[in-house]
Motif scaffolding. Sequence first.
Motif: not given
Length: 349
Positions: A92, A102, A104, A109, A111, A113, A124, A126-128, A163, A165
């Motif tokens: 992080t 972060e 993950m 993956e 995150r 924020s 906020d 989340i990207q995968t 993406c 959020g």
Amino acid sequence: MGHATHPPETDLIVPLPDGEHWDPHTIHTHYFSFSIPHAQIGAFLYLRYQPAFPLCQGGAAIFRGTDNINVLDIDHLNYEITMPWPDIDANTITTANGLRIEFMEPGREVRISYASTDGQTKLDLIQTAVTPLLARGHVMPGEENYHNAPGRVPGGSEQFMHCTGQLELRGEHYDIDCYAIRDRSWRQVRKETQGGVPVPPVGWTPMYFGPDLIFNQVGFEAPDTNPEWLGVYEVPDGAPTHHFAWLHSNGENKQITRVRRNVLQRQPHTFASLRQEIEAEDEDGRIYRFVGEAIATATLPAWPNVSFHDSVYRWEDEQGRVTHSTYQETWFDRYHRAVKARSRHTATD
């Protein structure tokens, strides 16, 4: 032939000199983005490390629409030129002005924020990953001249992400669901000297149409399109107009061998590209054609000795499929003065 990839652990390459002398222009970067097309919103989430000092710069820039002429026209700007080295705790990374990244699962993956100091803007995400970490040698012209420094091998990667959020933008709530590219550099020497590199304006054009067609290139307008840079720079006949490009299709990475980019319209006051078309050819000889138009544009402060513009582009392929993604463009002072002089001359005719 395909296109090279990097392993997941490269996400966390952010070394310090450890007693060595490093060029003060040595950088590492992390860049993330998202778009909300129906609201004409784009974002530039950026962290640039300067390990020789050590310090960093970056933050969050969120823009809407195409009338952002000056840096402070955009909806939200929190970009600090000088911050302490970020706090790095395992996977992080957190900056002093509130950008948190972060990893993950490195390579797959992440995150992201952020919260503004006044509490009115926060996000906020989340990207995968939907592509591998595609390797690139460099993104800015001139970096290739410094790739032979002993013991300090530079590198870079690009990766398309799904993406999702939320964004709170000055009290307005938006859900986010898009495909956005991220990229990074490490140990690159990116000079900021006045005048820069004698090269035409460079455009970066990532686009995601689906698993079968994910494309990107960075390069300048083709000489046969009568670009604004003619007469300002000399480019050898037959020289490639891109210095980095790739295509990902159904799990397979391909090299791009030829790109022809043609800008059709520029913004009158900033000279940023508003409409353009691209023709690209892959290593198998297949040709792809795209047309694009900006739905949001912004002048941003990331590189003070260049003119830097981010945007959200609406791209369409030959089958009529539509996607939205960032388009970034940068140029040096010699070009800007020439185009400004021409625009004044045109206005007085």
